[in-house]
Design a protein around this motif. Structure first.
Motif, PDB file in Angstrom:
ATOM      1  N   GLU A  95     -10.148  11.002   0.014  1.00 38.59           N
ATOM      2  CA  GLU A  95     -10.870  10.406   1.139  1.00 38.59           C
ATOM      3  C   GLU A  95      -9.879  10.083   2.247  1.00 38.59           C
ATOM      4  N   PRO A  96     -10.308  10.233   3.509  1.00 39.11           N
ATOM      5  CA  PRO A  96      -9.406   9.860   4.603  1.00 39.11           C
ATOM      6  C   PRO A  96      -8.946   8.410   4.450  1.00 39.11           C
ATOM      7  N   GLY A  97      -7.674   8.193   4.669  1.00 34.88           N
ATOM      8  CA  GLY A  97      -7.103   6.852   4.551  1.00 34.88           C
ATOM      9  C   GLY A  97      -6.432   6.609   3.212  1.00 34.88           C
ATOM     10  N   LYS A  98      -6.805   7.422   2.193  1.00 35.93           N
ATOM     11  CA  LYS A  98      -6.155   7.260   0.891  1.00 35.93           C
ATOM     12  C   LYS A  98      -4.829   8.027   0.852  1.00 35.93           C
ATOM     13  N   LEU A  99      -4.041   7.742  -0.169  1.00 39.91           N
ATOM     14  CA  LEU A  99      -2.753   8.415  -0.304  1.00 39.91           C
ATOM     15  C   LEU A  99      -2.953   9.889  -0.650  1.00 39.91           C
ATOM     16  N   PHE A 144       0.863  -1.184   0.000  1.00 37.11           N
ATOM     17  CA  PHE A 144       0.000   0.000   0.000  1.00 37.11           C
ATOM     18  C   PHE A 144       0.898   1.233   0.000  1.00 37.11           C
ATOM     19  N   GLY A 145       0.596   2.158  -0.884  1.00 34.21           N
ATOM     20  CA  GLY A 145       1.409   3.377  -0.948  1.00 34.21           C
ATOM     21  C   GLY A 145       2.646   3.246  -1.812  1.00 34.21           C
ATOM     22  N   SER A 146       2.789   2.114  -2.489  1.00 39.11           N
ATOM     23  CA  SER A 146       3.962   1.885  -3.332  1.00 39.11           C
ATOM     24  C   SER A 146       4.196   3.025  -4.318  1.00 39.11           C
ATOM     25  N   MET A 147       5.464   3.398  -4.480  1.00 37.85           N
ATOM     26  CA  MET A 147       5.818   4.407  -5.480  1.00 37.85           C
ATOM     27  C   MET A 147       6.234   3.757  -6.794  1.00 37.85           C
ATOM     28  N   GLU A 154      -8.261   1.515  -4.287  1.00 37.72           N
ATOM     29  CA  GLU A 154      -8.323   1.609  -2.821  1.00 37.72           C
ATOM     30  C   GLU A 154      -7.317   2.624  -2.281  1.00 37.72           C
ATOM     31  N   GLU A 155      -6.361   3.014  -3.124  1.00 40.95           N
ATOM     32  CA  GLU A 155      -5.263   3.857  -2.635  1.00 40.95           C
ATOM     33  C   GLU A 155      -5.291   5.275  -3.178  1.00 40.95           C
ATOM     34  N   ILE A 156      -5.632   5.418  -4.454  1.00 39.25           N
ATOM     35  CA  ILE A 156      -5.543   6.726  -5.123  1.00 39.25           C
ATOM     36  C   ILE A 156      -6.809   6.981  -5.945  1.00 39.25           C
TER      37      ILE A 156
END
Ligand SMILES: [Zn+2]
Length: 465
Positions: free
Chosen positions: A390-394, A207-210, A384-386
């Motif tokens: 929304e709160p919790g997203k990147l 999660f959050g991978s670049m 789910e990430e970007i």
């Protein structure tokens, strides 16, 4: 298999200060629009989005006044060929096949230095038009010219964008009935070995991978069916996504009919190339059955309207795909087939081209913005990430400065989507400032532009080869 010393390379997020944006018109894409609200960012995540001023701020947070600004999710570019920055302007009036045949000769001469410079300029240009996540499809690997894949990954690290490079390939040269000359194609076993090595070395699934890698043979007219099938098996065994070009032009339809006795999407379907882990560039020439298959299988489309217009490819059936429920994202395509296309500009181009084909209600500004953000995130398997605020997203956020000439339009989303792309007050990638007040802050605009120009000159000069 890669040797035992191969270790995953992870692009670590840079240490960043908390940020609070207030007084902005916020379009979260998922959820109601907020005419004047706040976004709180801690680390690489969004922790709060809401109306009015932020009720509390993390200690040491930078406060950004978003008055007169539109806040959107960072844009997602789902199709590109960064190396083509070095070969812009080739065959400006040719068909896809004429343009490709002229371009292959140049691309056979590129090296890691050309790719690195072109990628730096291309990614910087994307950042300036609101892009926070970009793919790249690199499919030409001339022998003995350095590590081209690593060169573009290093460029992404410097510019600071979330990066999804695709290890592309071609194994079907002219002698095998394909379009490219034999000197720019590779042998299938070597392609699969190098692709697996790239995934093992660079792919970060967290999660959050670049940095994530996809497997991406180039197209039905430059790749054998055997490599398509083996590439899909490899990607699925490694848990990474699949990407290629499909159904771009009428010439491709004709080629596939002649060579395989069927149209491109039917051919790809037979090879196991439709599915929720696949996104395909262009998809201009689709039958009704193709549209249904895309929706049923969850296959994504990277829509590249400027490139389609530039090459006279046609107008993709985006409205039909969206109505059917298939994922659709936006892409600029390579700089050699769309020259200086900014990603935000594709929002306007997509709207206009759909309306030219389907009428004035075909694609609204908000639908086009959703395609450029959450639609792209769906194509890349990262919804789910970007793709939304929304709160919790990147914390991938674009803050567009409206006002001035833009004040003549009351609806900020219409002003943004219908007009020339406004300047960025701020662009955050995982909470890190990449653009502020219209200027890059990770690398300098001047350095990025010069890197692109040097790559162009190096590619066109033959004496160093
Ligand atoms: Zn392309």
């Amino acid at each position: 298999m890669p040797d035992a010393t191969t270790r995953p390379v992870v692009i670590e997020p840079v240490v960043i200060e908390p940020v609070v944006i207030e007084n902005a018109y916020i379009v979260p894409v998922a959820g109601e629009e907020i005419p004047s609200g706040h976004i709180v960012i801690e680390g690489d995540r969004i922790t709060a989005v809401g109306p009015g001023p932020a009720p509390s701020a993390p200690e040491g947070a930078e406060r950004v006044d978003g008055a007169g600004c539109l806040a959107t999710p960072g844009l997602v570019n789902t199709h590109h060929h960064l190396y083509q920055w070095a070969s812009q302007g080739v065959t400006p009036d040719g068909t896809l096949f004429e343009w490709l045949v002229a371009s292959y000769r140049l691309w056979a001469r590129m090296d890691a230095e050309v790719v690195g410079g072109a990628a730096t300029a291309g990614l910087a240009w994307l950042a300036r038009s609101g892009c926070t996540t970009s793919t790249d499809h690199h499919y030409v690997f001339p022998k003995g010219r350095g590590d081209l894949f690593e060169a573009e990954i290093e460029a992404a690290r410097q510019v600071g964008l979330r990066f999804h490079p695709c290890r592309g390939s071609m194994d079907r040269g002219r002698s095998g009935g394909g379009l490219p000359p034999d000197e720019v194609v590779e042998e299938a076993d070597e392609i699969l070995r190098a692709t697996e090595e790239a995934v093992r070395k660079y792919h970060d699934p967290s999660f959050g991978s670049m940095l994530r890698i996809a497997v991406a043979p180039c197209s039905p007219f430059s790749v054998t069916g055997d490599l398509m099938v083996r590439s899909a098996e490899l990607a699925r065994s490694l848990g990474v996504r699949l990407h290629t070009h499909v159904a771009e032009t009428a010439d491709e339809d004709e080629h596939c009919r002649e060579q395989f006795g069927m149209l491109p999407v039917e051919y790809m379907d037979r090879l196991g190339w439709l599915g929720p882990d696949v996104w395909l560039a262009h998809c201009v020439h689709l039958t009704d059955k193709d549209v249904r298959r895309f929706a049923d299988t969850g296959t994504g489309t990277a829509h590249c309207p400027s490139s389609n217009g530039r090459l006279g490819a046609g107008i993709a059936r985006v409205s039909d795909l969206l109505r059917a429920g298939a994922p659709v994202g936006l892409g600029v395509d390579g700089a050699a087939s769309s020259e200086m296309t900014p990603l935000a500009g594709e929002i306007r181009m997509a709207m206009l081209m759909q309306r030219a084909r389907y009428g004035p209600r075909a694609l609204t500004a908000r639908q086009a913005l959703e395609m450029a953000t959450l639609g792209g995130a769906r194509c890349l398997g990262r919804a789910e990430e970007i793709g939304s605020l929304e709160p919790g997203k990147l914390a991938d956020v674009a803050l567009w400065r409206l006002g001035g000439y833009y004040d003549g339009v009351d609806d900020p989303v219409v002003a943004f989507a219908y007009g020339q792309t406004p300047p960025l007050a701020r662009l955050l990638v995982g909470g890190r400032t990449v653009v502020a007040d219209g200027e890059l802050r990770t690398v300098s605009d001047q350095a990025a532009a010069e890197a692109g120009a040097r790559a162009h000159r190096r590619l066109l000069a033959s004496d160093h080869f």
